[in-house]
Scaffold this motif. Structure first.
Motif, mmCIF file in Angstrom:
data_model
loop_
_atom_site.group_PDB
_atom_site.id
_atom_site.type_symbol
_atom_site.label_atom_id
_atom_site.label_comp_id
_atom_site.label_asym_id
_atom_site.label_seq_id
_atom_site.Cartn_x
_atom_site.Cartn_y
_atom_site.Cartn_z
ATOM 1 N N TRP A 270 0.938 -1.183 -0.143
ATOM 2 C CA TRP A 270 0.001 0.018 0.129
ATOM 3 C C TRP A 270 1.034 1.293 -0.012
ATOM 4 N N GLU A 271 1.678 1.455 0.848
ATOM 5 C CA GLU A 271 2.779 2.507 0.953
ATOM 6 C C GLU A 271 3.479 2.752 -0.532
ATOM 7 N N GLU A 272 3.864 1.618 -1.053
ATOM 8 C CA GLU A 272 4.531 1.783 -2.338
ATOM 9 C C GLU A 272 3.434 2.172 -3.480
ATOM 10 N N LEU A 273 2.172 1.680 -3.464
ATOM 11 C CA LEU A 273 1.212 2.180 -4.507
ATOM 12 C C LEU A 273 0.909 3.614 -4.123
ATOM 13 N N THR A 274 0.742 4.129 -3.051
ATOM 14 C CA THR A 274 0.320 5.314 -2.664
ATOM 15 C C THR A 274 1.378 6.548 -2.824
ATOM 16 N N THR A 275 2.702 6.134 -3.119
ATOM 17 C CA THR A 275 3.790 7.058 -3.377
ATOM 18 C C THR A 275 4.404 7.051 -4.913
ATOM 19 N N THR A 276 3.699 6.239 -5.679
ATOM 20 C CA THR A 276 3.991 6.286 -7.116
ATOM 21 C C THR A 276 2.951 6.842 -7.900
#
Length: 404
Positions: free
Chosen positions: A100-106
């Motif tokens: 989720w963290e990766e998804l919402t920072t790209t």
């Protein structure tokens, strides 16, 4: 330690909301049979009583058509709701994880807009189920329209909140939006979501006899429709520029076709608004204007269909992600263009060619165009279940992971 092979769907992506969306869209294509082939005097859409009367008084072909429509609506609506519930559960599990963290920072953060897109479609499917299966619905429909406006309004707020988080991040911090990864039309997904909210918001304008309800519907659908158009123009121009520089991202190739469903959804929104303005507020319109309008939308759709197929064929997308060993949740984006073309052909034929007097209803030419629409629909039904088997069926050699 034991190991369990994963299905592709077990590697969850918010793009799996498109599986629910596609099933819902196909349920609507079966309602087109009833909408255009069953007489419904007294209201703009067929209801249970109209369909029952046509079934009891019709021949074998009419009865067969109605039976097919009912089975198609029921089966695909079931899959629409089932996949929506599954996606919501998976979405909740995804939140707070490293993924989720990766998804919402790209750039991929806009994939989250697939959720309001699917939610809006499911509300539309709910209305179709009510019209087809619930006796006496039209007697209380004016009480349902405000509820529908509230539902679509809430979904629209959700979409804007997600977009606000995305824009708040990329427009206030330099360098966080990767232009080199913008080489597709993936960023048009928010426009698709907003347009789906807009078309749902426009439904009471076409069907309500209460001026206030119709007026709120006209204003709200215009707001969401304009927002969708603005976003689509910006995202398409910047995305095409990136594709010219870096080529189209292979796994995102199907997004080139997302313009097709956006055109259909916005086109239906404008038709609903036009119907409401004419029948509730006394505006004037000509059938030939509707024909030209729908023909323009179809021209855009055909152009992007050709463009998309050129790129997908050159990239070998079909061998890689549809019929080969690779799996991509983005492949579900290929269902929406087919559904949209099938629906648009029905509207172009009935509210364009027939209404303007160019084609007689139920003539040979009429059934030729209808057959094309139905053929596309049948292919998309097969394609939907093909993808469901690949993504939700048994593992086809996926890497094993330790079982907890």
């Amino acid at each position: 330690m034991t190991s369990t092979a994963l299905r592709p769907a077990d590697r969850y992506s918010p793009l799996y909301f498109l599986a629910s969306l596609g099933a819902g869209g196909l349920a609507v294509t079966f309602f087109m049979y009833l909408f255009f082939w069953v007489p419904h005097p007294g209201q703009p859409v067929p209801v249970f009583e109209d369909i029952a009367r046509a079934f009891l008084g019709g021949g074998l072909l009419t009865q067969g058509m109605i039976a097919v429509a009912y089975v198609g609506i029921a089966v695909l609506a079931f899959h629409n709701i089932r996949l929506l519930i599954w996606n919501i559960a998976q979405y909740r599990r995804l939140k707070g994880t490293p993924e989720w963290e990766e998804l919402t920072t790209t750039n991929a953060e806009t994939q989250l807009l697939a959720m309001p897109l699917a939610l809006a479609m499911s509300v539309n499917v709910g209305f179709v189920l009510g019209l087809a299966f619930v006796p006496g619905l039209w007697g209380v429909v004016e009480y349902l329209f405000p509820m529908a406006l509230i539902a679509f309004g809430a979904i629209g707020v959700l979409a804007f909140r997600q977009l606000g988080h995305f824009f708040g991040r990329v427009l206030t911090k330099g360098g966080v939006f990767d232009v080199t990864a913008h080489n597709s039309f993936a960023q048009l997904l928010p426009a698709f979501a907003l347009s789906m909210v807009a078309v749902g918001f426009a439904a009471p304008a076409a069907m309500s006899t209460v001026p206030l309800t119709a007026g709120i519907s006209l204003i709200g659908s215009t707001f969401f429709g304009v927002a969708a158009i603005l976003y689509a123009v910006v995202a398409a121009i910047t995305g095409f520029n990136s594709m010219l520089h870096y080529g189209t991202a292979r796994e995102s190739g199907p997004t080139l076709l997302v313009v097709i469903p956006i055109m259909t959804v916005l086109g239906i929104m404008f038709l609903r608004q036009e119907h409401g303005m004419m029948h509730t507020f006394g505006a004037e319109g000509a059938a030939v204007e509707t024909l030209v309008f729908l023909s323009r939308l179809m021209a855009v759709q055909v152009i992007f269909l050709l463009l998309g197929f050129v790129v997908l064929n050159r990239q070998g997308y079909w061998r890689a992600f549809v019929f080969g060993q690779g799996d991509s949740a983005g492949a579900y984006a290929l269902i929406c263009p087919g559904v949209a073309l099938s629906v648009m052909l029905h509207f172009w034929l009935n509210q364009g060619l027939v209404a303007s007097g160019l084609v007689a209803k139920f003539s040979a030419g009429y059934w030729a165009v209808s057959a094309l629409s139905v053929t596309i629909q049948v292919v998309m039904v097969w394609f939907t279940f093909h993808l469901n088997r690949r993504h939700f069926g048994r593992s086809r050699g996926a890497a094993a992971v330790p079982a907890e």
